[in-house]
Scaffold this motif. Structure first.
Motif, PDB file in Angstrom:
ATOM      1  N   LYS A   1       0.100   1.787 -77.898  1.00 51.60           N
ATOM      2  CA  LYS A   1       0.490   3.091 -77.366  1.00 51.60           C
ATOM      3  C   LYS A   1       1.294   2.920 -76.070  1.00 51.60           C
ATOM      4  CE  LYS A   1      -1.422   7.569 -75.913  1.00 51.60           C
ATOM      5  NZ  LYS A   1      -0.240   8.292 -76.289  1.00 51.60           N
TER       6      LYS A   1
ATOM      7  N   VAL B   1       0.970  -0.012 -87.052  1.00 54.43           N
ATOM      8  CA  VAL B   1       1.142   1.426 -86.807  1.00 54.43           C
ATOM      9  C   VAL B   1      -0.067   2.195 -87.357  1.00 54.43           C
ATOM     10  CG1 VAL B   1       2.583   3.446 -87.305  1.00 54.43           C
ATOM     11  CG2 VAL B   1       3.647   1.278 -86.659  1.00 54.43           C
TER      12      VAL B   1
ATOM     13  N   LEU C   1      -2.670   2.034 -84.745  1.00 54.05           N
ATOM     14  CA  LEU C   1      -2.302   3.011 -83.710  1.00 54.05           C
ATOM     15  C   LEU C   1      -2.671   4.421 -84.165  1.00 54.05           C
ATOM     16  CD1 LEU C   1      -0.782   3.746 -81.045  1.00 54.05           C
ATOM     17  CD2 LEU C   1       1.299   3.839 -82.435  1.00 54.05           C
TER      18      LEU C   1
ATOM     19  N   SER D   1       0.866   9.673 -81.690  1.00 50.92           N
ATOM     20  CA  SER D   1       1.727   8.536 -81.341  1.00 50.92           C
ATOM     21  C   SER D   1       2.213   7.817 -82.592  1.00 50.92           C
ATOM     22  CB  SER D   1       0.976   7.555 -80.445  1.00 50.92           C
ATOM     23  OG  SER D   1       0.692   8.141 -79.199  1.00 50.92           O
ATOM     24  N   ALA D   2       1.362   7.698 -83.585  1.00 52.91           N
ATOM     25  CA  ALA D   2       1.748   7.021 -84.817  1.00 52.91           C
ATOM     26  C   ALA D   2       2.757   7.839 -85.614  1.00 52.91           C
ATOM     27  CB  ALA D   2       0.518   6.732 -85.666  1.00 52.91           C
TER      28      ALA D   2
ATOM     29  N   ASP E   1       5.198   9.407 -84.452  1.00 51.92           N
ATOM     30  CA  ASP E   1       6.515   9.149 -83.860  1.00 51.92           C
ATOM     31  C   ASP E   1       6.508   7.748 -83.252  1.00 51.92           C
ATOM     32  OD1 ASP E   1       9.103   9.559 -82.981  1.00 51.92           O
ATOM     33  OD2 ASP E   1       8.464  10.465 -81.101  1.00 51.92           O
ATOM     34  N   ALA E   2       6.369   6.735 -84.099  1.00 54.89           N
ATOM     35  CA  ALA E   2       6.178   5.362 -83.643  1.00 54.89           C
ATOM     36  C   ALA E   2       7.449   4.522 -83.702  1.00 54.89           C
ATOM     37  CB  ALA E   2       5.075   4.717 -84.468  1.00 54.89           C
TER      38      ALA E   2
ATOM     39  N   GLN F   1       7.359   1.672 -81.154  1.00 58.94           N
ATOM     40  CA  GLN F   1       6.434   0.623 -81.546  1.00 58.94           C
ATOM     41  C   GLN F   1       6.982  -0.198 -82.709  1.00 58.94           C
ATOM     42  OE1 GLN F   1       5.520   3.730 -80.771  1.00 58.94           O
ATOM     43  NE2 GLN F   1       4.028   3.474 -79.127  1.00 58.94           N
ATOM     44  N   ARG F   2       7.540   0.481 -83.706  1.00 55.40           N
ATOM     45  CA  ARG F   2       8.113  -0.241 -84.854  1.00 55.40           C
ATOM     46  C   ARG F   2       9.244  -1.172 -84.412  1.00 55.40           C
ATOM     47  NH1 ARG F   2       6.323   1.690 -89.670  1.00 55.40           N
ATOM     48  NH2 ARG F   2       5.410   3.765 -89.639  1.00 55.40           N
TER      49      ARG F   2
END
Length: 84
Positions: A7, A40, A43, A50-51, A53-54, A57-58
């Motif tokens: 996150k 993800v 997450l 958050s996941a 709109d990850a 992170q991706r």
């Protein structure tokens, strides 16, 4: 802990960034996460918004993923892995 690190992902910090990447690598190994999508999903289990709109992170996970298999020594904390 992995979900919190994913996150926050403070990898752009010039001081904390490299340590943050090492922490994420070690946590991914310890949790036996096999893919970016699995990360993800971790997450999303704790931070569903958050996941959803990850993209950040991706992108960052794809960037560090090849080095997950490298056995490089770092000063980041080592976490126990099941079976060790």
């Amino acid at each position: 802990m992995l979900a919190l690190k994913l996150k926050a992902m403070r990898v752009s910090d010039p001081v904390k960034g490299p340590v943050e990447i090492d922490d994420i690598r070690h946590l991914l190994r310890a949790a036996n996460v096999a893919s970016v999508d699995d990360a993800v999903a971790v997450l999303g289990r704790y931070f569903p918004r958050s996941a959803a709109d990850a993209d950040k992170q991706r992108f960052l996970l794809r960037h560090i993923w090849p080095s997950l298999t490298a056995d490089e020594e770092t000063d980041a904390a080592r976490y126990p892995v099941a079976g060790d």
